[in-house]
Design a protein around this motif. Structure first.
Motif: not given
Length: 393
Positions: A1-11, A13-16, A201-203, A208-209
């Motif tokens: 689930m490496q992709v899954f973990k990386t995705m949430f790390k990026v999310m 930073s965008r949550l605020p 706007s977030i997902v 895209v990243t």
């Protein structure tokens, strides 16, 4: 689930930025809820009126006195510039001129050319004053026709128009025992716009990243299958959407203590399905890898477009048949249709609500299939290019 973990790390930073949308929406909902009451006393608005009595007769003074009972009389200079400035800055709502010869014409039963006025536009104050003056002069004319003198007609008119009736306004919540109040229906009514704005706007931005060329080519060179990669992206997106949706549902219990009873359950289910539709739409948009400014434009176009065309911001009764026909191809239309039936703005039908929800689910299926197709077409070239490089080496 490496992709899954990386995705949430990026999310993370965008949550605020997403929370700004959410906090504003909840603050407005809380304000609207706090302002609404079941019983409301009706109170007539008092206008700021200045009166210039050019006739200066007992009848004209009686009219000025009558106007002052229901409005606030403001004294200003009888100068055009002063009057227009006062109207512009809202220190006066309406400037009335009682023309010379008012009493004489009124005694003769004439109601034309009795008054002049200054006003900014055809606003509520203009309509209100025009209606009141028409009723006043019409009533005087009627009493004169009954044989009363002008003085008696003016006194009788003032007495008749001064009578007040106590008015209480009651708002009936349709739905009976459904526990789906008018306020709560409005809470769900405006939810599509905020869901589209936040989720896309977030997902989409996160996806895209994740889909940048270097990252994507490196993934294609790994042992991770494309189907698993796509699944993890979908799964992560839906979990984020579930988190956002739960925030609104928890907040909803504050606005409606009986949220999870009666027909309100259908509204909750409808909002969950629409959230999944928006999640699938966000993943689909991200497959085209739009730039940040293009993504923001797409978000606003979709959010505002569906809100105005599908009955979120504008009631469906006002929209034309052509607009509604076009809106049927958008998921927000079916969400609003279901919400209107649940709140009984339209006739409630359990079959009709389920039909709308089923159509929303079909949007999810179509968007998922289109996303898979687009990803295969766009990223298959990366795998082929990697294979050619390996063979050349």
């Amino acid at each position: 689930m490496q992709v899954f973990k990386t995705m949430f790390k990026v999310m993370r930073s965008r949550l605020p930025s997403a929370m700004i949308y959410i906090i504003i929406f909840l603050a407005i909902s809380a304000f609207v809820t706090s302002q609404s009451t079941k019983d409301n006393k009706f109170e007539m608005n008092r206008l700021k009126v200045c009166v210039f009595d050019e006739d200066d007769t007992p009848e004209s003074r009686a009219l000025t006195k009558f106007i002052g009972k229901h409005n606030d009389i403001v004294e200003i200079d009888n100068n055009r510039n002063t009057i227009t400035d006062s109207l512009y800055y809202k220190t006066v709502n309406y400037a009335l001129i009682i023309n010379k010869g008012y009493a004489e014409r009124l005694a003769a039963g004439e109601t034309a050319e009795l008054f002049g006025s200054y006003h900014m536009d055809e606003s509520y104050s203009v309509v209100y004053m025009s209606k009141m003056l028409d009723e006043y002069t019409g009533s005087v004319k009627a009493y004169l026709a009954m044989g009363k003198s002008l003085e008696e007609a003016v006194s009788a008119t003032e007495a008749a128009m001064s009578q007040e009736t106590e008015v209480e306004m009651f708002r009936v919540d349709k739905g009976g025992d459904s526990h789906f109040s008018v306020d709560f229906a409005q809470y769900f009514q405006f939810m599509p716009y905020i869901l589209v704005s936040v989720i896309i706007s977030i997902v989409s931005l996160v996806l895209v990243t994740m889909n940048k060329k270097d990252i994507r080519y490196r993934t294609n060179c790994s042992c991770l299958k494309n189907s698993k990669y796509t699944f993890q992206l979908f799964f992560g997106s839906f979990l984020f959407v579930l988190f956002i949706w739960l925030i609104f549902m928890v907040a909803g219990t504050v606005f409606n203590k009986e949220m999870y009873t009666g027909r309100a359950w259908l509204a909750v289910l409808n909002s969950f399905i629409f959230s999944m539709v928006v999640a699938a739409l966000a993943v689909f948009i991200a497959s085209f890898e739009p730039k940040d400014n293009i993504l923001n434009l797409i978000t606003q176009v979709l959010g505002l477009g569906m809100s105005f065309l599908c009955g979120v911001f504008v009631p469906m009764e006002i929209l034309s048949d052509g607009v509604l026909s076009a809106a049927r191809f958008l998921p927000a239309y079916w969400y609003v249709r279901a919400n209107r039936m649940i709140s009984e703005e339209d006739a409630f039908s359990s079959e009709g609500v389920m039909k709308c929800m089923l159509i929303e689910c079909l949007f999810i299926v179509v968007l998922v299939l289109m996303t898979i197709l687009v990803r295969r077409l766009r990223y298959s070239s990366a795998s082929i290019g990697s294979a050619v490089k390996k063979a050349a080496a």
